[in-house]
Scaffold this active site. Structure first.
Site, mmCIF file in Angstrom:
data_model
loop_
_atom_site.group_PDB
_atom_site.id
_atom_site.type_symbol
_atom_site.label_atom_id
_atom_site.label_comp_id
_atom_site.label_asym_id
_atom_site.label_seq_id
_atom_site.Cartn_x
_atom_site.Cartn_y
_atom_site.Cartn_z
ATOM 1 N N LYS A 28 0.854 -1.191 0.000
ATOM 2 C CA LYS A 28 0.000 0.000 0.000
ATOM 3 C C LYS A 28 0.890 1.241 0.000
ATOM 4 O O LYS A 28 1.987 1.237 0.589
ATOM 5 C CB LYS A 28 -0.860 -0.060 1.270
ATOM 6 N N SER A 34 -9.619 1.250 2.845
ATOM 7 C CA SER A 34 -8.796 2.044 1.960
ATOM 8 C C SER A 34 -7.718 1.253 1.211
ATOM 9 O O SER A 34 -7.186 1.770 0.229
ATOM 10 C CB SER A 34 -8.121 3.153 2.763
ATOM 11 N N SER A 82 -9.683 -1.167 6.984
ATOM 12 C CA SER A 82 -9.111 -0.990 5.644
ATOM 13 C C SER A 82 -8.381 -2.180 5.056
ATOM 14 O O SER A 82 -8.048 -2.160 3.882
ATOM 15 C CB SER A 82 -8.156 0.198 5.640
HETATM 16 N N1 GLN Z 1 -13.042 3.262 6.226
HETATM 17 C C1 GLN Z 1 -12.554 3.718 7.488
HETATM 18 C C2 GLN Z 1 -12.262 5.196 7.412
HETATM 19 O O1 GLN Z 1 -12.630 5.781 6.459
HETATM 20 C C3 GLN Z 1 -11.354 2.946 7.874
HETATM 21 C C4 GLN Z 1 -10.151 3.338 7.123
HETATM 22 C C5 GLN Z 1 -8.940 2.573 7.506
HETATM 23 O O2 GLN Z 1 -8.999 1.540 8.165
HETATM 24 N N2 GLN Z 1 -7.822 3.147 7.154
HETATM 25 O O3 GLN Z 1 -11.694 5.781 8.279
#
Ligand code: GLN
Length: 480
Positions: free
Chosen positions: A74, A149, A173
Site C-alpha cells: 500500500k 482504503s 481498511s
Molecule cells: N473506512 C474507514 C475510514 O474511512 C477505515 C479506514 C482505515 O482503516 N484506514 O476511516
C-alpha cells in the site's frame, strides 16, 4: 507456463523459487508484469512498479524463506528511494530516505517489492475513490469499488496481479476490501506489527497486515512482518509463534461467538444467509456456536469518527509544504501553508482534519474526545468479557457486497457505515481477519470476519483454515 505463474499462492511461489534460481525469478516477474499489462488498465490497482527490478541478492541461503517472493505494498508504507505518497497530492514527490520496519523485514527475508498500490487518500475511506490519482475497480465487476482504503492491495491480489500484498487497517481498511474482493485479510493485534515507517492516520488504531489468496499465505506473511521493534514504542514485546503450525482442520470444541448486535436489520439478506451457512459449516466441524453480546458496539462508529479524526488531524499537521512533498507557490509563509494544504489535500482529508480539530478544540474536548475515549474503554471491556466465554467471534466483515462506483461518494455518512462491523476491533485493539465465505446472486464475494483475543492470531488462523479447507471459496477467480 509463464502466464500461469502469477496465479500462484505465496506458498506455491516459495516452492517454485526454492532453488533460488534467478531465471525462475525472472519468469515469475515476467508473468506478473504481463498480467499487470493485460488487466491493470481496467483494475487500476497499481501506482508504480519497482523502478529497479532485479532478483534479490542471496546473502544467507538459510535465512531467506521469502527469496524472490514478490510483495506489493500500500502506498502509505515507506520504501527507501521509491515514492510513497498515500495517494495524496500533498505528498507527491516524497521519496522516503528509509524503509518501514515491515519492508526491512521483508527484504531481510529475501522478498522482492513488486509495486505500490492505490488507496484512499491517507487511508480515509472505504472505496478507494478518494485517491488523488484515480479509483481502483473491483476485479469481480469493474463497475464496482474494491473497498478501501487498501483497495489497490485487495484488487491486485484478487486479479492475480500480485502474489500477496501488505495493507493497513485503522477501522477496517484491510478486512473490508479483502471481503469485497474475495481474499484473506488480517488486521493483527495492535502492537503485533511495527508501525515504524507506516505513514500515520490514527496512531492508536493503525496496524499493517497481510492481504493474501489463502489463509496459509496470510500466516506466512504475518510471521515475516510481526515482532517487537525498538523503533515503535507501541510495538509489543510478545513472542511471535510459528503461525503455520496452527493450520489444522481439527477445530473440535472451538467456541465461536456470534454477537447478536451484529446480525441486525440493514445487513444485506444474502450476506446474512452466507454467515448463517458459515456457522453451520463450523458446527459440522465440531465447533460450538454461541450467541454473545457486544453491547457497546452500537457506539463504535461514533467513537471511531471522533478518535480517528482527532488523531488524523494532529498527524496531518506536519504536511505543510515545508518538510515533505508538494509546496504551492506563494508570496509569504502563511499563504504558502494555506495554499499548500488547500491544494494538496482532497475533500475527504479536509473533512477529517476539520472534524478532528473540532473535537479536540477547547470547550469541545471533554464533550467529544474525552467521552469517546471513555466509551472506547467500554468497547474494550465488551471484548474482554466475550473472550471469557468464546475463543473467536464470527460476524460479517461488511454489511453489503461491493457497491457501485460513485454510489456513496455524495453521502459520507453512508460510506462511514460500511465499517460498522470492522471498527470495534481497532478500538479494542484485538486481531481480526476476513475470509471469503461465498458469493451473492450477482456473483460478488462475501466476507466473514473472525475476531480473536489479544495476540491470539494463531487461533484465528486455525479457525479460518479449517473453514477455508472445507469450503474452498478461494478457488473461484474473477473472469478478467
Ligand atoms: N473506512 C474507514 C475510514 O474511512 C477505515 C479506514 C482505515 O482503516 N484506514 O476511516
Amino acid at each position: 507456463m509463464p502466464q500461469d505463474l502469477c496465479r500462484m499462492t505465496l506458498k506455491e511461489t516459495q516452492n517454485f523459487l526454492a532453488s533460488k534460481n534467478p531465471s525462475d525469478f525472472k519468469s515469475l516477474l515476467d508473468s506478473l508484469t504481463d498480467r499487470v499489462g493485460q488487466v491493470d488498465s481496467q483494475v487500476k490497482a497499481y501506482l508504480s512498479l519497482n523502478p529497479a527490478p532485479a532478483a534479490p541478492k542471496i546473502e544467507n541461503s538459510n535465512s531467506e524463506p521469502l527469496w524472490g517472493v514478490p510483495v506489493s505494498l500500500k502506498d502509505n508504507i515507506c520504501t527507501e528511494g521509491w515514492e510513497t505518497a498515500c495517494s495524496s497530492r500533498i505528498l507527491k514527490g516524497y521519496i522516503p530516505p528509509y524503509d518501514a520496519t515491515v519492508v526491512k523485514k521483508l527484504k531481510n527475508k529475501g522478498a522482492y517489492l513488486f509495486g505500490k498500490c492505490n488507496m484512499d487518500e491517507f487511508a480515509f475511506g472505504s472505496s478507494c475513490e478518494s485517491s488523488a490519482h484515480h479509483p481502483t475497480f473491483n476485479p469481480w465487476d469493474i463497475r464496482r469499488v474494491p473497498g478501501g482504503s487498501s483497495g489497490g492491495s485487495a484488487a491486485c491480489v484478487a486479479s492475480d496481479e500480485a502474489i500477496c500484498s501488505l495493507g493497513s487497517d485503522t477501522g477496517g481498511s484491510i478486512r473490508q476490501p479483502a471481503a469485497l474482493c474475495g481474499i484473506v485479510g488480517m488486521k493483527p493485534t495492535y502492537g503485533r506489527v511495527s508501525r515504524f515507517g507506516l505513514i500515520a492516520f490514527g496512531s492508536s488504531l493503525d496496524q499493517v497486515g497481510p492481504m493474501t489468496k489463502t489463509v496459509e499465505d496470510n500466516a506466512i506473511l504475518l510471521q515475516a512482518i510481526a515482532g517487537h521493534d525498538p523503533l515503535d514504542s507501541t510495538s509489543a514485546d510478545v513472542e511471535v509463534p510459528d503461525y503455520t503450525q496452527f493450520l489444522s482442520k481439527n477445530i473440535k470444541g472451538l467456541k465461536i461467538g456470534m454477537p447478536k448486535e451484529y446480525f441486525i436489520k440493514g445487513i444485506d439478506p444474502e450476506v446474512n444467509a452466507a454467515l448463517q451457512e458459515a456457522a453451520k459449516v463450523y458446527k459440522s466441524l465440531g465447533a460450538e456456536i454461541k450467541e454473545v453480546s457486544l453491547p457497546h458496539s452500537k457506539y463504535g462508529i461514533a467513537v471511531y469518527y471522533v478518535v480517528a479524526t482527532a488523531e488524523a488531524s494532529s498527524n496531518l499537521a506536519r504536511f505543510d509544504g515545508v518538510q515533505y512533498g508538494y509546496r504551492a507557490p506563494a508570496e509569504n509563509l502563511i499563504q504558502m501553508y494555506v495554499e499548500t494544504r488547500d491544494r494538496g489535500f482532497g475533500q475527504e482529508a479536509k473533512r477529517r482534519i476539520l472534524l478532528g480539530t473540532f473535537v479536540l478544540s477547547a470547550g469541545y474536548y471533554d464533550a467529544y474526545y474525552l467521552r469517546a475515549q471513555k466509551v472506547r474503554t467500554l468497547i474494550q471491556q465488551d471484548f474482554q468479557n466475550c473472550f471469557k466465554e468464546v475463543d473467536v467471534i464470527l460476524s460479517p466483515t461488511s454489511p453489503t457486497t461491493a457497491f457501485t462506483i460513485g454510489e456513496k461518494t455524495e453521502d459520507p455518512l453512508s460510506m462511514y457505515l460500511s465499517d460498522i462491523f470492522t471498527i470495534s476491533a481497532n478500538l479494542a485493539g484485538v486481531p481480526a481477519l476476513s475470509i471469503p465465505c461465498g458469493f451473492d446472486s450477482k456473483g460478488l464475494p462475501i466476507g466473514a470476519q473472525l475476531m480473536g483475543n489479544y495476540f491470539d492470531e494463531a487461533t484465528l488462523y486455525r479457525a479460518a483454515y479449517a473453514y477455508e479447507q472445507t469450503t474452498h471459496w478461494y478457488e473461484r477467480k474473477p473472469k478478467l
